[in-house]
Design an enzyme around this catalytic site. Structure first.
Site, short mmCIF file in Angstrom:
data_model
loop_
_atom_site.label_atom_id
_atom_site.label_comp_id
_atom_site.label_asym_id
_atom_site.label_seq_id
_atom_site.Cartn_x
_atom_site.Cartn_y
_atom_site.Cartn_z
N HIS A 1 0.80 -1.02 -0.06
CA HIS A 1 0.19 -0.13 0.01
C HIS A 1 0.95 1.25 -0.07
O HIS A 1 1.41 1.65 1.20
CB HIS A 1 -1.09 0.03 1.29
CG HIS A 1 -1.79 1.19 1.23
ND1 HIS A 1 -3.22 0.98 1.33
CD2 HIS A 1 -1.73 2.47 1.17
CE1 HIS A 1 -3.84 2.04 1.47
NE2 HIS A 1 -2.94 3.23 1.26
N HIS B 1 1.57 5.36 -1.76
CA HIS B 1 1.31 6.52 -2.51
C HIS B 1 2.29 7.16 -3.27
O HIS B 1 3.24 7.54 -2.43
CB HIS B 1 0.45 7.57 -1.92
CG HIS B 1 -0.81 7.13 -1.18
ND1 HIS B 1 -1.98 7.30 -1.91
CD2 HIS B 1 -0.99 6.36 0.00
CE1 HIS B 1 -3.03 6.68 -0.95
NE2 HIS B 1 -2.31 6.12 0.31
N LYS C 1 -9.44 -0.47 -5.72
CA LYS C 1 -9.42 0.16 -4.33
C LYS C 1 -10.87 0.95 -4.01
O LYS C 1 -10.98 1.77 -4.93
CB LYS C 1 -8.08 1.40 -4.39
CG LYS C 1 -8.14 2.20 -3.04
CD LYS C 1 -7.49 1.44 -1.93
CE LYS C 1 -7.68 2.14 -0.74
NZ LYS C 1 -6.83 3.00 -0.53
N HIS D 1 -10.59 0.99 1.90
CA HIS D 1 -10.31 2.03 2.75
C HIS D 1 -11.58 1.96 4.07
O HIS D 1 -12.41 2.17 3.53
CB HIS D 1 -10.25 3.21 2.12
CG HIS D 1 -10.24 4.32 3.21
ND1 HIS D 1 -8.84 5.18 3.29
CD2 HIS D 1 -10.77 4.91 4.21
CE1 HIS D 1 -8.93 6.01 4.30
NE2 HIS D 1 -9.93 5.95 4.92
N HIS E 1 -4.39 -0.53 5.63
CA HIS E 1 -4.22 0.20 7.12
C HIS E 1 -5.12 0.12 8.13
O HIS E 1 -5.77 0.92 8.47
CB HIS E 1 -3.86 1.75 6.62
CG HIS E 1 -5.09 2.21 5.59
ND1 HIS E 1 -6.25 2.42 5.96
CD2 HIS E 1 -4.81 3.21 4.43
CE1 HIS E 1 -6.92 3.02 5.08
NE2 HIS E 1 -5.87 3.51 4.05
N ASP F 1 1.60 2.77 3.64
CA ASP F 1 0.79 3.96 3.24
C ASP F 1 1.49 5.12 3.40
O ASP F 1 0.82 6.29 3.70
CB ASP F 1 -0.64 4.03 4.20
CG ASP F 1 -1.50 5.01 3.98
OD1 ASP F 1 -1.63 5.22 2.74
OD2 ASP F 1 -2.09 5.38 4.63
C1 NCD Z 1 -3.57 9.20 1.77
C2 NCD Z 1 -3.02 10.27 0.82
O1 NCD Z 1 -2.47 11.26 1.48
O2 NCD Z 1 -3.10 9.98 -0.62
N1 NCD Z 1 -3.30 9.92 3.08
C3 NCD Z 1 -3.25 9.14 4.34
O3 NCD Z 1 -3.70 9.81 5.15
N2 NCD Z 1 -3.18 7.86 4.41
C4 NCD Z 1 -4.91 8.88 1.45
C5 NCD Z 1 -5.30 7.61 2.23
O4 NCD Z 1 -4.62 6.48 2.05
O5 NCD Z 1 -6.25 7.78 2.99
ZN ZN Z 2 -3.28 5.10 1.27
#
Ligand code: NCD
Ligand code: ZN
Length: 348
Positions: free
Chosen positions: A13, A15, A99, A136, A174, A247
């Site tokens: 997971h 970003h 997702k 999520h 998460h 995450d």
């Molecule tokens: C994530 C993001 O910034 O893209 N932020 C987070 O707090 N985890 C989005 C997400 O996974 O919820």
């Molecule tokens: Zn995330």
């Protein structure tokens, strides 16, 4: 144990953003992990296989040519995702699943699903085709306390979802609560969860220690100490239902230190080191490899990585910030130190 060699881990997971931001962060992940599941919450969101493959090429282009890092793309499920997109995803290497963001739950989630019932035909096809559903797990109703959103999601949504789609491969992304750990444990092998480093190392009180600490703010938000203990217990239990997903979610410093700060913790610079620290804190370093390098691959039906990484117990300073798309990125533990150091990584 002061040195540890494990099969190369994967991040299930992550970003990575796009453009300059992508180029600023991707190497941190590629140095540590063999593969990562890349989240689709770009602006606009990555809703189709075609868009995901184009994004995947941009990720590859941001890496050194000899780097073997393999991004696995998650598609963003919307109210309007056609059933045919599931078939296309199932037949496309490099695309891992869909997702689910409840509309309005987190960063760039406005296009998320407004009511799961609208996507039941899509979920049915995912169940038939064995396409993973990455969830999520929070409700977004304004009347639900932010610390209860995960528990209420389990009560109102997840429990019914697994009853209606008993063979759907569902990853509770998460997970942050004891409730989520209990829910995942109570399901069959088709239900699993990813766990972040910050939820294994911090509780919600840490977010307010000596003042408001925006760089510990993420969604789902940090919970109580008893939740942290339950997550760490699950991570180190040896159960294949729990595996690594950082995450890591980069946001520019000025948008975190803001009157309405963004949610997201950046941890990719220490994406395996932090888990080593968490496992070491309960004397379970011997369980790290299963959690970080085996269980996720097994769950997704992918081969385990054959190369390895080595970690050494050594205090390493974390910079106050990294350059980030013309601005700065404040990492987890900024200005402090990590207890473990990556000695041999990849994609140097
Ligand atoms: C994530 C993001 O910034 O893209 N932020 C987070 O707090 N985890 C989005 C997400 O996974 O919820
Ligand atoms: Zn995330």
């Amino acid at each position: 144990m002061d040195q540890l060699t494990i099969a190369r881990p994967d991040d299930w997971h992550l970003h990575l953003r796009d453009g300059e931001a992508l180029r600023a962060v991707v190497l941190h992940t590629a140095q540590r992990f063999g593969r990562a599941v890349v989240m689709p919450n770009l602006k606009p969101p990555v809703t189709t296989v075609a868009a995901a493959l184009a994004y995947r090429s941009r990720i590859h282009a941001a890496l050194p040519p000899d780097c073997t890092f393999n991004p696995l793309m998650a598609l963003y499920l919307t109210d309007n995702t056609p059933v045919e997109e599931v078939d296309l995803a199932a037949d496309t290497a490099g695309v891992i699943g869909f997702k689910y963001y409840p509309a309005g739950a987190t960063t760039n989630s406005d296009a998320g699903v407004t009511d799961l019932a609208r996507v039941y035909p899509v979920l049915e096809r995912m169940e038939e085709r064995g396409v993973p559903f990455l969830v999520h797990g929070e409700v977004t109703d304004g009347d639900v306390d932010v610390f209860d959103r995960e528990r209420v999601f389990i009560e109102r949504t997840a429990a019914a979802l697994v009853r209606r789609f008993p063979r759907l491969r569902l990853i509770f992304e998460h997970a942050t609560t004891l409730d989520a750990v209990q829910f995942v444990r109570a399901q069959g092998a088709q239900v699993a969860a990813t766990l972040t480093p910050q939820h294994l190392l911090n509780n919600r009180t840490d977010m307010f220690r000596g003042g408001l600490r925006p760089h510990l703010y993420c969604l789902p938000v940090l919970k109580r100490e008893r939740d942290r203990e339950a997550l760490l217990d699950a991570a180190t239990s040896g159960s294949p239902k729990f595996f690594l997903g950082t995450d890591s979610a980069p946001h520019a410093k000025h948008l975190k230190e803001h009157s309405c700060g963004c949610a997201g913790v950046y941890s990719a610079h220490a994406g395996i080191e932090l888990y080593a620290e968490a496992f070491d804190s309960v004397g379970k370093l011997d369980r790290l490899e299963g959690f970080a390098s085996h269980f996720g691959a097994d769950y997704y039906g992918l081969p385990r990585n054959t190369s390895s990484i080595t970690l050494r117990r050594n205090a390493v300073a974390v910079p106050a910030s990294f350059p980030f798309a013309g601005g700065e990125l404040v990492p987890y533990r900024a200005g402090e130190s990590l207890a473990w150091e990556l000695v041999t990584g990849g994609c140097a």
